[in-house]
Design a protein around this motif. Structure first.
Motif, PDB file in Angstrom:
ATOM      1  N   ALA A  73       8.973  -7.613  -5.696  1.00 28.48           N
ATOM      2  CA  ALA A  73       9.608  -6.234  -5.257  1.00 28.48           C
ATOM      3  C   ALA A  73       8.829  -5.983  -3.862  1.00 28.48           C
ATOM      4  CB  ALA A  73       9.460  -5.027  -6.074  1.00 28.48           C
ATOM      5  N   ILE A  74       7.524  -6.170  -3.766  1.00 28.69           N
ATOM      6  CA  ILE A  74       6.909  -5.921  -2.428  1.00 28.69           C
ATOM      7  C   ILE A  74       7.396  -6.734  -1.356  1.00 28.69           C
ATOM      8  CG2 ILE A  74       4.754  -5.723  -1.113  1.00 28.69           C
ATOM      9  CD1 ILE A  74       5.186  -3.389  -3.241  1.00 28.69           C
ATOM     10  N   GLN A  75       7.774  -7.984  -1.836  1.00 34.49           N
ATOM     11  CA  GLN A  75       8.439  -8.764  -0.945  1.00 34.49           C
ATOM     12  C   GLN A  75       9.655  -8.730  -0.195  1.00 34.49           C
ATOM     13  OE1 GLN A  75       7.913 -12.398  -3.010  1.00 34.49           O
ATOM     14  NE2 GLN A  75       5.667 -13.184  -1.938  1.00 34.49           N
ATOM     15  N   ASP A  76      10.477  -8.036  -1.329  1.00 36.96           N
ATOM     16  CA  ASP A  76      11.678  -7.814  -1.200  1.00 36.96           C
ATOM     17  C   ASP A  76      11.881  -6.285  -0.013  1.00 36.96           C
ATOM     18  OD1 ASP A  76      13.048  -9.623  -2.634  1.00 36.96           O
ATOM     19  OD2 ASP A  76      13.191  -8.165  -4.353  1.00 36.96           O
ATOM     20  N   LEU A  77      11.043  -5.709  -0.171  1.00 38.90           N
ATOM     21  CA  LEU A  77      10.816  -4.362   0.343  1.00 38.90           C
ATOM     22  C   LEU A  77      10.342  -4.720   1.959  1.00 38.90           C
ATOM     23  CD1 LEU A  77      10.610  -1.192   1.138  1.00 38.90           C
ATOM     24  CD2 LEU A  77       8.126  -1.220   0.152  1.00 38.90           C
ATOM     25  N   ALA A  78       9.364  -5.653   2.049  1.00 34.95           N
ATOM     26  CA  ALA A  78       8.850  -6.056   3.302  1.00 34.95           C
ATOM     27  C   ALA A  78      10.039  -6.652   4.005  1.00 34.95           C
ATOM     28  CB  ALA A  78       7.767  -7.104   3.196  1.00 34.95           C
ATOM     29  N   GLN A  79      10.926  -7.664   3.373  1.00 31.84           N
ATOM     30  CA  GLN A  79      12.166  -8.211   3.922  1.00 31.84           C
ATOM     31  C   GLN A  79      13.082  -7.294   4.523  1.00 31.84           C
ATOM     32  OE1 GLN A  79      13.544 -10.803   0.944  1.00 31.84           O
ATOM     33  NE2 GLN A  79      11.948 -12.436   1.308  1.00 31.84           N
ATOM     34  N   ASP A  80      13.306  -6.149   3.675  1.00 33.65           N
ATOM     35  CA  ASP A  80      14.143  -5.293   4.298  1.00 33.65           C
ATOM     36  C   ASP A  80      13.601  -4.467   5.466  1.00 33.65           C
ATOM     37  OD1 ASP A  80      15.903  -5.505   2.130  1.00 33.65           O
ATOM     38  OD2 ASP A  80      15.337  -3.891   0.938  1.00 33.65           O
ATOM     39  N   VAL A  81      12.401  -4.237   5.449  1.00 34.93           N
ATOM     40  CA  VAL A  81      11.773  -3.847   6.690  1.00 34.93           C
ATOM     41  C   VAL A  81      11.795  -4.617   8.025  1.00 34.93           C
ATOM     42  CG1 VAL A  81       9.560  -2.872   8.010  1.00 34.93           C
ATOM     43  CG2 VAL A  81       9.999  -2.181   5.315  1.00 34.93           C
TER      44      VAL A  81
ATOM     45  N   ARG B 251      -0.495   1.472  10.872  1.00 36.43           N
ATOM     46  CA  ARG B 251       0.071   2.776  10.737  1.00 36.43           C
ATOM     47  C   ARG B 251       1.520   2.879  11.350  1.00 36.43           C
ATOM     48  NH1 ARG B 251      -5.267   4.121  12.827  1.00 36.43           N
ATOM     49  NH2 ARG B 251      -4.423   4.367  14.794  1.00 36.43           N
ATOM     50  N   LEU B 252       1.980   2.074  12.116  1.00 35.68           N
ATOM     51  CA  LEU B 252       3.156   2.068  13.007  1.00 35.68           C
ATOM     52  C   LEU B 252       4.263   1.393  11.919  1.00 35.68           C
ATOM     53  CD1 LEU B 252       2.520   1.540  16.724  1.00 35.68           C
ATOM     54  CD2 LEU B 252       3.644   3.473  15.674  1.00 35.68           C
ATOM     55  N   LEU B 253       3.570   0.321  11.314  1.00 33.33           N
ATOM     56  CA  LEU B 253       4.590  -0.351  10.236  1.00 33.33           C
ATOM     57  C   LEU B 253       4.715   0.391   8.924  1.00 33.33           C
ATOM     58  CD1 LEU B 253       3.090  -4.222  10.380  1.00 33.33           C
ATOM     59  CD2 LEU B 253       5.347  -3.009  11.337  1.00 33.33           C
ATOM     60  N   ALA B 254       3.608   1.224   8.621  1.00 34.87           N
ATOM     61  CA  ALA B 254       3.687   2.327   7.371  1.00 34.87           C
ATOM     62  C   ALA B 254       4.796   3.231   7.630  1.00 34.87           C
ATOM     63  CB  ALA B 254       2.546   2.798   7.143  1.00 34.87           C
ATOM     64  N   PHE B 255       5.204   3.544   8.738  1.00 37.77           N
ATOM     65  CA  PHE B 255       6.266   4.673   9.215  1.00 37.77           C
ATOM     66  C   PHE B 255       7.451   3.867   9.055  1.00 37.77           C
ATOM     67  CE2 PHE B 255       9.119   6.350  12.321  1.00 37.77           C
ATOM     68  CZ  PHE B 255       8.998   7.699  12.106  1.00 37.77           C
ATOM     69  N   GLN B 256       7.519   2.661   9.212  1.00 35.58           N
ATOM     70  CA  GLN B 256       8.769   1.761   9.154  1.00 35.58           C
ATOM     71  C   GLN B 256       9.179   1.408   7.663  1.00 35.58           C
ATOM     72  OE1 GLN B 256      10.775   1.100  11.774  1.00 35.58           O
ATOM     73  NE2 GLN B 256       9.313   2.092  13.294  1.00 35.58           N
ATOM     74  N   VAL B 257       8.147   1.250   7.096  1.00 32.31           N
ATOM     75  CA  VAL B 257       8.213   1.183   5.612  1.00 32.31           C
ATOM     76  C   VAL B 257       8.898   2.330   4.840  1.00 32.31           C
ATOM     77  CG1 VAL B 257       7.011   0.601   3.400  1.00 32.31           C
ATOM     78  CG2 VAL B 257       6.447  -0.588   5.090  1.00 32.31           C
TER      79      VAL B 257
ATOM     80  N   ARG C 170       0.890  -1.235   0.139  1.00 30.72           N
ATOM     81  CA  ARG C 170       0.118  -0.177   0.089  1.00 30.72           C
ATOM     82  C   ARG C 170       0.839   1.080  -0.028  1.00 30.72           C
ATOM     83  NH1 ARG C 170      -2.923  -1.525   3.827  1.00 30.72           N
ATOM     84  NH2 ARG C 170      -2.032  -0.616   5.686  1.00 30.72           N
ATOM     85  N   VAL C 171       2.037   1.083   0.830  1.00 27.60           N
ATOM     86  CA  VAL C 171       2.955   2.465   0.830  1.00 27.60           C
ATOM     87  C   VAL C 171       3.538   2.561  -0.396  1.00 27.60           C
ATOM     88  CG1 VAL C 171       4.836   3.365   2.191  1.00 27.60           C
ATOM     89  CG2 VAL C 171       2.840   2.362   3.363  1.00 27.60           C
ATOM     90  N   ALA C 172       4.344   1.445  -0.746  1.00 27.83           N
ATOM     91  CA  ALA C 172       5.432   1.701  -1.685  1.00 27.83           C
ATOM     92  C   ALA C 172       4.493   1.939  -3.303  1.00 27.83           C
ATOM     93  CB  ALA C 172       5.866   0.221  -2.057  1.00 27.83           C
ATOM     94  N   ARG C 173       3.370   1.784  -3.569  1.00 23.89           N
ATOM     95  CA  ARG C 173       2.807   2.152  -4.825  1.00 23.89           C
ATOM     96  C   ARG C 173       2.618   3.609  -4.718  1.00 23.89           C
ATOM     97  NH1 ARG C 173       0.708  -3.027  -3.800  1.00 23.89           N
ATOM     98  NH2 ARG C 173       1.217  -4.321  -5.293  1.00 23.89           N
ATOM     99  N   ARG C 174       2.839   4.309  -3.767  1.00 18.59           N
ATOM    100  CA  ARG C 174       2.812   5.713  -3.983  1.00 18.59           C
ATOM    101  C   ARG C 174       4.166   6.601  -4.230  1.00 18.59           C
ATOM    102  NH1 ARG C 174      -0.590   5.241   0.982  1.00 18.59           N
ATOM    103  NH2 ARG C 174       1.077   5.966   2.285  1.00 18.59           N
TER     104      ARG C 174
ATOM    105  N   ALA D 255      14.393   1.432 -10.694  1.00 14.74           N
ATOM    106  CA  ALA D 255      13.459   1.434 -11.918  1.00 14.74           C
ATOM    107  C   ALA D 255      12.775   0.380 -12.334  1.00 14.74           C
ATOM    108  CB  ALA D 255      14.382   1.898 -12.916  1.00 14.74           C
ATOM    109  N   GLU D 256      12.516  -0.676 -11.406  1.00 17.95           N
ATOM    110  CA  GLU D 256      11.733  -1.892 -11.633  1.00 17.95           C
ATOM    111  C   GLU D 256      10.195  -1.671 -11.122  1.00 17.95           C
ATOM    112  OE1 GLU D 256      12.611  -4.487 -13.192  1.00 17.95           O
ATOM    113  OE2 GLU D 256      14.799  -3.785 -13.367  1.00 17.95           O
ATOM    114  N   GLN D 257       9.447  -1.959 -11.676  1.00 19.21           N
ATOM    115  CA  GLN D 257       7.888  -1.776 -11.137  1.00 19.21           C
ATOM    116  C   GLN D 257       7.827  -2.649  -9.814  1.00 19.21           C
ATOM    117  OE1 GLN D 257       5.450   0.310 -12.669  1.00 19.21           O
ATOM    118  NE2 GLN D 257       7.702   0.747 -13.908  1.00 19.21           N
ATOM    119  N   TRP D 258       6.878  -2.036  -9.060  1.00 17.89           N
ATOM    120  CA  TRP D 258       6.296  -2.639  -7.853  1.00 17.89           C
ATOM    121  C   TRP D 258       5.504  -3.885  -8.013  1.00 17.89           C
ATOM    122  CZ3 TRP D 258       8.902  -1.122  -4.044  1.00 17.89           C
ATOM    123  CH2 TRP D 258       9.553  -0.031  -3.822  1.00 17.89           C
TER     124      TRP D 258
END
Length: 319
Positions: free
Chosen positions: A49-57, A83-89, A29-33, A42-45
């Motif tokens: 890619a979302i899984q990689d982002l969540a793993q980084d978080v 909301r707190l997780l969105a802040f971390q993302v 939800r956050v990344a797509r903004r 430059a890779e699409q979400w």
């Protein structure tokens, strides 16, 4: 499953399946903004890619920086936890934004006709570049090899950044960037693009004033008591560090931040270029070890600016 069940799962398993699914949903939800050309190489979400982002978080924020217990202690229900997780993302995404110089370099490297010069091998989601016909099995470099690679590419010329320019320096010309890749492939008889990134990050991290800009949009996040405590510790540490530096090290640090070449600085100090190169490596290692390594990534830009401001004040005699 109730929110209490989720807390029980975290108490039992750390990051369990329900927490992970919630984190995935929030990350998507956050990344797509956020524009992928800036925040995702430059890779699409995509789902991956979302899984990689969540793993980084999960890895870097929730576990490595001990934020899991913090968010769980503040949350009162699943909505507030989201909301707190969105802040971390957003923190992780902002950290990616602060590394856009390296991101763009990797994008440019991928645009080269690498297959014409190297043997390309899939290495998980990465690519491994090796000399044609070498038969080299893909492998990650050790931390010591990453440092060696960083030292190896130091002599490759970097473009001086114009402080008044609207766009950041490209850092390397096209030919020099390709030469950088060739040097690393030859030195290690093959290297993954992920390790090229690590070497570039090691080489360029402490050169923030000349290759990065202060993006105001990165500072719109609300502060937290934890962040302010980290900022206070950072300022105290930098003051002590700068005071403890020799005048020569401060001059070298300031000169390199202004884009001066080793030869120019050596001439100003009436020293040889090899002597100057040694002092440069010394001060950069000290900055990385004693300042940057202990500062959270969200404060890296601010730390670099403060470091140079305090060094300049001492060298001008105004301190």
């Amino acid at each position: 499953m109730s929110y209490q069940d989720l807390l029980d799962e975290c108490e039992r398993d750390g990051i369990g399946s329900r927490f992970w699914n919630l984190l995935l949903a929030v990350a998507g939800r956050v990344a797509r903004r956020y524009p992928p050309e800036v925040y995702n190489d430059a890779e699409q979400w995509s789902v991956e890619a979302i899984q990689d982002l969540a793993q980084d978080v999960a890895l870097y924020r929730l576990l490595h920086e001990n934020q899991l217990e913090y968010v769980l202690s503040l949350a009162t229900d699943e909505d507030s936890l989201s909301r707190l997780l969105a802040f971390q993302v957003r923190r992780v995404l902002n950290h990616r934004r602060s590394r856009t110089v390296v991101d763009r370099l990797l994008t440019r490297i991928r645009q080269f006709d690498l297959a014409a010069e190297f043997q390309l091998t899939a290495f998980g989601s990465d690519q491994f570049l090796s000399p044609s016909g070498s038969g080299r099995e893909p492998a990650r470099l050790s931390d010591a090899e990453i440092r060696r690679g960083s030292t190896l590419i130091n002599p490759i010329p970097r473009l001086v950044s114009n402080p008044t320019a609207e766009r950041e320096s490209r850092v390397y010309s096209r030919s020099d960037l390709m030469e950088l890749v060739r040097v690393l492939v030859e030195e290690f008889n093959g290297i993954s693009l992920g390790d090229v990134r690590r070497i570039l990050e090691t080489t360029l991290t402490v050169w923030l004033p000349t290759i990065l800009r202060d993006h105001e949009e990165d500072h719109v996040e609300q502060s937290t008591p934890e962040l302010e405590a980290q900022r206070s510790e950072m300022r105290t540490a930098i003051s002590g560090f700068v005071t403890g530096l020799s005048s020569v090290h401060r001059v070298v640090l300031l000169g390199k931040a202004q884009g001066l070449s080793d030869s120019e600085l050596a001439s100003r100090l009436n020293r040889s270029r090899p002597w100057l190169a040694d002092r440069k490596h010394e001060v950069l290692e000290m900055v990385e070890r004693d300042v940057i390594a202990d500062v959270p990534s969200v404060l890296h830009d601010e730390a670099a600016r403060r470091l140079l401001e305090e060094a300049a004040t001492l060298e001008s005699g105004d301190g």
